[in-house]
Scaffold this motif. Structure first.
Motif, short mmCIF file in Angstrom:
data_model
loop_
_atom_site.label_atom_id
_atom_site.label_comp_id
_atom_site.label_asym_id
_atom_site.label_seq_id
_atom_site.Cartn_x
_atom_site.Cartn_y
_atom_site.Cartn_z
N VAL A 1 -7.90 -45.29 -66.05
CA VAL A 1 -8.91 -44.33 -66.58
C VAL A 1 -8.33 -44.24 -68.02
CG1 VAL A 1 -10.19 -42.20 -66.76
CG2 VAL A 1 -10.27 -43.80 -64.69
N LEU A 2 -8.84 -44.26 -69.08
CA LEU A 2 -8.62 -43.79 -70.57
C LEU A 2 -9.53 -42.63 -70.76
CD1 LEU A 2 -8.43 -47.26 -72.29
CD2 LEU A 2 -6.65 -45.85 -71.14
N THR A 3 -8.64 -41.52 -71.08
CA THR A 3 -9.15 -40.08 -71.38
C THR A 3 -8.77 -39.34 -72.47
OG1 THR A 3 -9.44 -38.03 -70.22
CG2 THR A 3 -7.43 -39.16 -69.83
N THR A 4 -9.69 -38.67 -73.09
CA THR A 4 -9.24 -37.93 -74.57
C THR A 4 -8.45 -36.64 -73.85
OG1 THR A 4 -11.23 -38.68 -75.45
CG2 THR A 4 -9.94 -36.70 -76.19
N PHE A 5 -8.79 -36.04 -72.82
CA PHE A 5 -7.94 -34.69 -72.51
C PHE A 5 -7.49 -35.17 -70.97
CE2 PHE A 5 -11.70 -33.79 -74.96
CZ PHE A 5 -11.16 -32.97 -75.97
N GLU A 6 -6.15 -34.51 -70.86
CA GLU A 6 -5.23 -34.74 -69.61
C GLU A 6 -6.00 -34.08 -68.55
OE1 GLU A 6 -0.82 -35.02 -68.42
OE2 GLU A 6 -1.44 -34.15 -70.18
N ASN A 7 -6.57 -32.83 -68.50
CA ASN A 7 -7.15 -32.00 -67.56
C ASN A 7 -8.40 -32.04 -67.34
OD1 ASN A 7 -7.83 -30.82 -69.94
ND2 ASN A 7 -7.28 -28.54 -69.34
N ASP A 8 -9.03 -33.34 -67.70
CA ASP A 8 -10.49 -33.71 -67.68
C ASP A 8 -10.80 -33.97 -66.40
OD1 ASP A 8 -13.00 -34.73 -68.08
OD2 ASP A 8 -12.69 -35.95 -69.84
N SER A 9 -11.94 -33.04 -65.90
CA SER A 9 -12.42 -32.88 -64.70
C SER A 9 -13.06 -34.47 -64.19
CB SER A 9 -13.50 -31.89 -64.38
OG SER A 9 -14.53 -32.07 -65.05
N TYR A 10 -13.52 -35.21 -65.13
CA TYR A 10 -14.24 -36.33 -64.94
C TYR A 10 -13.10 -37.28 -64.63
CZ TYR A 10 -18.74 -35.22 -67.39
OH TYR A 10 -19.83 -34.70 -67.68
N VAL A 11 -11.84 -37.08 -64.90
CA VAL A 11 -10.80 -38.28 -64.57
C VAL A 11 -10.43 -37.95 -63.27
CG1 VAL A 11 -8.32 -38.69 -65.01
CG2 VAL A 11 -9.92 -38.18 -67.16
N TYR A 12 -10.28 -36.61 -62.93
CA TYR A 12 -9.93 -36.27 -61.53
C TYR A 12 -11.12 -36.93 -60.46
CZ TYR A 12 -8.49 -33.30 -57.96
OH TYR A 12 -7.61 -32.89 -56.73
#
Length: 219
Positions: A82-93
């Motif tokens: 997963v590539l994300t803008t924010f490290e604490n993104d709930s979407y990533v979780y």
């Protein structure tokens, strides 16, 4: 040759990622998609080893797209980064729970991206264990012990804690004086008992359940 698929709704991002990957020896851009709805067909038609997955897309997001291609026990299932803008993104979780093997910030250096791709394609190590630990700590405080981890043997608990530190099967074997095949057997048993698809989900469970202290680095 490691085959990589790129999924992002921003064509500029896809172009940039393709440029980084396409010039790297041993890596090949197998295909691209701009929406999660196209991911199952992309995977079927291009057989990638690794899928770089954006999470926020207009029709089907990266969470559902990851779920659709992360069929448990299926041969040839690609690993999702997963590539994300924010490290604490709930979407990533949520994407990790859906079956993604790891995540990386979009602003990361190209060398780190290439390292992550190679790790996912060629090793059994947990990707960026400290980043995963921080994400779990930010998104989900431990819920306390559960019956599932009570089913683990003492040796399996040791192996799970080693997985959380990012050790490979061979490294765990060396540390615990076990053969690599024995470690593989323990890992398989851990996944079955916890109902986890892979070691990433098993480690997330271990943190969420309180089996491993989420605030304790290096565990």
């Amino acid at each position: 040759m490691i085959r990589v698929a790129i999924v992002d709704d921003d064509p500029l991002v896809r172009t940039a990622l393709a440029a980084i990957i396409g010039t790297e020896p041993g890596l090949h851009v197998a295909g691209e998609a701009g929406d999660g709805v196209d991911v199952p067909a992309l995977v079927r038609d291009t057989s990638p080893d690794v899928v770089l997955m954006d999470v926020r897309m207009p029709n089907i997001d990266g969470i559902e797209a990851t779920r659709r291609i992360s069929g448990r026990g299926q041969t040839g299932t690609p690993r999702v980064l997963v590539l994300t803008t924010f490290e604490n993104d709930s979407y990533v979780y949520e994407a990790l729970h859906a079956g993604a093997a790891g995540f990386l910030l979009k602003r990361a250096e190209p060398e780190l991206l290439l390292t992550a791709i190679r790790m996912l394609a060629t090793t059994d190590a947990l990707l960026f264990p400290e980043a995963l630990r921080r994400l779990v700590r930010q998104q989900s405080p431990p819920r306390g012990s559960t019956s599932q981890h009570a089913k683990l043997t003492a040796r399996e608990t040791e192996v799970l804690k080693a997985l959380a530190r990012g050790l490979t099967n061979a490294e765990i074997g060396a540390e615990l004086f076990l053969s690599t095949e024995t470690v593989k057997t323990h890992v398989g048993s851990i996944l079955a008992k916890l109902g986890a698809r892979d070691r990433t989900q098993a480690v997330i469970y271990a943190y969420e359940s309180g089996l491993i202290a989420v605030g304790a680095p290096g565990q």
